[in-house]
Design a protein around this motif. Structure first.
Motif, PDB file in Angstrom:
ATOM      1  N   ASP A  25       0.845  -1.194   0.000  1.00 17.15           N
ATOM      2  CA  ASP A  25       0.000   0.000   0.000  1.00 17.15           C
ATOM      3  C   ASP A  25       0.881   1.245   0.000  1.00 17.15           C
ATOM      4  O   ASP A  25       1.700   1.431   0.898  1.00 17.15           O
ATOM      5  N   ASP A  26       0.721   2.105  -0.987  1.00 15.99           N
ATOM      6  CA  ASP A  26       1.552   3.307  -1.066  1.00 15.99           C
ATOM      7  C   ASP A  26       1.069   4.430  -0.148  1.00 15.99           C
ATOM      8  O   ASP A  26       1.664   5.509  -0.129  1.00 15.99           O
ATOM      9  N   ASN A  27       0.038   4.185   0.635  1.00 14.74           N
ATOM     10  CA  ASN A  27      -0.451   5.191   1.579  1.00 14.74           C
ATOM     11  C   ASN A  27       0.288   5.150   2.917  1.00 14.74           C
ATOM     12  O   ASN A  27      -0.012   5.941   3.806  1.00 14.74           O
ATOM     13  N   PHE A  28       1.241   4.218   3.075  1.00  9.66           N
ATOM     14  CA  PHE A  28       2.026   4.119   4.302  1.00  9.66           C
ATOM     15  C   PHE A  28       3.495   4.363   3.984  1.00  9.66           C
ATOM     16  O   PHE A  28       4.015   3.842   2.997  1.00  9.66           O
ATOM     17  N   SER A  29       4.146   5.143   4.849  1.00 11.19           N
ATOM     18  CA  SER A  29       5.585   5.344   4.698  1.00 11.19           C
ATOM     19  C   SER A  29       6.319   4.170   5.349  1.00 11.19           C
ATOM     20  O   SER A  29       5.723   3.362   6.070  1.00 11.19           O
ATOM     21  N   SER A  30       7.615   4.093   5.122  1.00  7.09           N
ATOM     22  CA  SER A  30       8.394   2.991   5.707  1.00  7.09           C
ATOM     23  C   SER A  30       8.431   3.085   7.236  1.00  7.09           C
ATOM     24  O   SER A  30       8.400   2.064   7.918  1.00  7.09           O
ATOM     25  N   GLN A  31       8.465   4.307   7.776  1.00  8.85           N
ATOM     26  CA  GLN A  31       8.437   4.465   9.232  1.00  8.85           C
ATOM     27  C   GLN A  31       7.102   4.001   9.806  1.00  8.85           C
ATOM     28  O   GLN A  31       7.058   3.374  10.864  1.00  8.85           O
ATOM     29  N   GLU A  32       6.032   4.319   9.109  1.00  9.12           N
ATOM     30  CA  GLU A  32       4.714   3.887   9.571  1.00  9.12           C
ATOM     31  C   GLU A  32       4.588   2.367   9.503  1.00  9.12           C
ATOM     32  O   GLU A  32       4.030   1.756  10.417  1.00  9.12           O
ATOM     33  N   LEU A  33       5.125   1.769   8.453  1.00 11.76           N
ATOM     34  CA  LEU A  33       5.089   0.307   8.360  1.00 11.76           C
ATOM     35  C   LEU A  33       5.891  -0.336   9.481  1.00 11.76           C
ATOM     36  O   LEU A  33       5.494  -1.369  10.020  1.00 11.76           O
ATOM     37  N   SER A  34       6.996   0.280   9.858  1.00 10.93           N
ATOM     38  CA  SER A  34       7.779  -0.232  10.988  1.00 10.93           C
ATOM     39  C   SER A  34       6.985  -0.141  12.288  1.00 10.93           C
ATOM     40  O   SER A  34       7.005  -1.072  13.102  1.00 10.93           O
ATOM     41  N   ILE A  96      -6.338  -0.044   8.137  1.00  9.46           N
ATOM     42  CA  ILE A  96      -7.009  -0.012   6.835  1.00  9.46           C
ATOM     43  C   ILE A  96      -7.763   1.306   6.669  1.00  9.46           C
ATOM     44  O   ILE A  96      -7.744   1.908   5.600  1.00  9.46           O
ATOM     45  N   SER A  97      -8.395   1.764   7.742  1.00 12.57           N
ATOM     46  CA  SER A  97      -9.147   3.022   7.640  1.00 12.57           C
ATOM     47  C   SER A  97      -8.214   4.199   7.403  1.00 12.57           C
ATOM     48  O   SER A  97      -8.574   5.132   6.672  1.00 12.57           O
ATOM     49  N   VAL A  98      -7.012   4.169   7.979  1.00  5.87           N
ATOM     50  CA  VAL A  98      -6.035   5.232   7.714  1.00  5.87           C
ATOM     51  C   VAL A  98      -5.674   5.242   6.241  1.00  5.87           C
ATOM     52  O   VAL A  98      -5.637   6.299   5.600  1.00  5.87           O
ATOM     53  N   SER A  99      -5.419   4.078   5.683  1.00  3.98           N
ATOM     54  CA  SER A  99      -5.087   3.978   4.266  1.00  3.98           C
ATOM     55  C   SER A  99      -6.251   4.466   3.403  1.00  3.98           C
ATOM     56  O   SER A  99      -6.056   5.202   2.421  1.00  3.98           O
ATOM     57  N   GLN A 104      -8.641   8.602  -0.102  1.00  7.44           N
ATOM     58  CA  GLN A 104      -9.740   9.528  -0.388  1.00  7.44           C
ATOM     59  C   GLN A 104      -9.226  10.959  -0.493  1.00  7.44           C
ATOM     60  O   GLN A 104      -9.660  11.716  -1.354  1.00  7.44           O
ATOM     61  N   ARG A 105      -8.305  11.326   0.392  1.00  7.93           N
ATOM     62  CA  ARG A 105      -7.737  12.678   0.338  1.00  7.93           C
ATOM     63  C   ARG A 105      -6.994  12.900  -0.968  1.00  7.93           C
ATOM     64  O   ARG A 105      -7.073  13.964  -1.560  1.00  7.93           O
ATOM     65  N   LYS A 106      -6.251  11.885  -1.397  1.00  6.91           N
ATOM     66  CA  LYS A 106      -5.530  12.011  -2.670  1.00  6.91           C
ATOM     67  C   LYS A 106      -6.509  12.213  -3.813  1.00  6.91           C
ATOM     68  O   LYS A 106      -6.281  13.022  -4.699  1.00  6.91           O
ATOM     69  N   CYS A 112      -9.859  18.241  -6.968  1.00  5.29           N
ATOM     70  CA  CYS A 112      -9.935  19.683  -6.760  1.00  5.29           C
ATOM     71  C   CYS A 112      -8.933  20.405  -7.640  1.00  5.29           C
ATOM     72  O   CYS A 112      -9.223  21.453  -8.199  1.00  5.29           O
ATOM     73  N   TRP A 113      -7.769  19.839  -7.800  1.00  8.37           N
ATOM     74  CA  TRP A 113      -6.764  20.456  -8.643  1.00  8.37           C
ATOM     75  C   TRP A 113      -7.236  20.514 -10.092  1.00  8.37           C
ATOM     76  O   TRP A 113      -7.125  21.534 -10.751  1.00  8.37           O
ATOM     77  N   ILE A 114      -7.798  19.411 -10.564  1.00  5.56           N
ATOM     78  CA  ILE A 114      -8.313  19.379 -11.933  1.00  5.56           C
ATOM     79  C   ILE A 114      -9.451  20.380 -12.082  1.00  5.56           C
ATOM     80  O   ILE A 114      -9.527  21.120 -13.059  1.00  5.56           O
ATOM     81  N   TYR A 115     -10.335  20.434 -11.107  1.00  6.61           N
ATOM     82  CA  TYR A 115     -11.450  21.377 -11.156  1.00  6.61           C
ATOM     83  C   TYR A 115     -10.933  22.810 -11.187  1.00  6.61           C
ATOM     84  O   TYR A 115     -11.428  23.646 -11.932  1.00  6.61           O
TER      85      TYR A 115
END
Length: 131
Positions: A25-34, A96-99, A104-106, A112-115
């Motif tokens: 999952d690319d929504n977690f950094s390596s520190q978070e995975l640790s 899972i909910s954090v991910s 969703q934020r991404k 929003c950027w496209i809009y």
């Protein structure tokens, strides 16, 4: 006793399958995975301690116990393992909910950027019609 051993297997399965998915999952950094792995390890240690207590109850070496005491301790160890499994499921769901929230934020940010880009282009040709 058999149910308790199966619970330990379930703890291992939850850890292996859930953490494996989190690694991709690319929504977690390596520190978070640790940190997530450390949390799972704490829960697994707790489960292993309960299993160790259960082993001492089933194969007593130092002292003798009555059948009632033995059954009570087995029930207690099983209850601790069930609680540990429930904690692991809760911990997994929270991760899972954090991910999910991050994904969703991404999506919202990119949308929003496209809009904003479309809106800016439209303002140039139609004046203030879209403001």
């Amino acid at each position: 006793v058999q149910q308790s051993i199966l619970l330990v297997g379930e703890l291992s399965d939850i850890y292996v399958t859930s953490y494996d998915k989190m690694l991709t999952d690319d929504n977690f950094s390596s520190q978070e995975l640790s940190a997530i792995a450390a949390g799972y390890n704490k829960l697994l240690e707790r489960g292993m301690n309960s299993l160790k207590d259960l082993k001492e109850i089933v194969n007593p070496t130092d002292y003798s116990m009555t059948d009632k005491e033995r059954l009570d301790r087995i029930d207690q160890a099983h209850g601790e393992l069930t609680h540990t499994r429930d904690l692991m499921v809760y911990y997994t769901r929270k991760n899972i909910s954090v991910s999910y929230l991050r994904s969703q934020r991404k999506t919202i940010r990119s949308g929003c950027w496209i809009y904003t880009v479309r809106r800016t282009k439209n303002i140039g040709s139609y004046g203030n019609a879209f403001i």
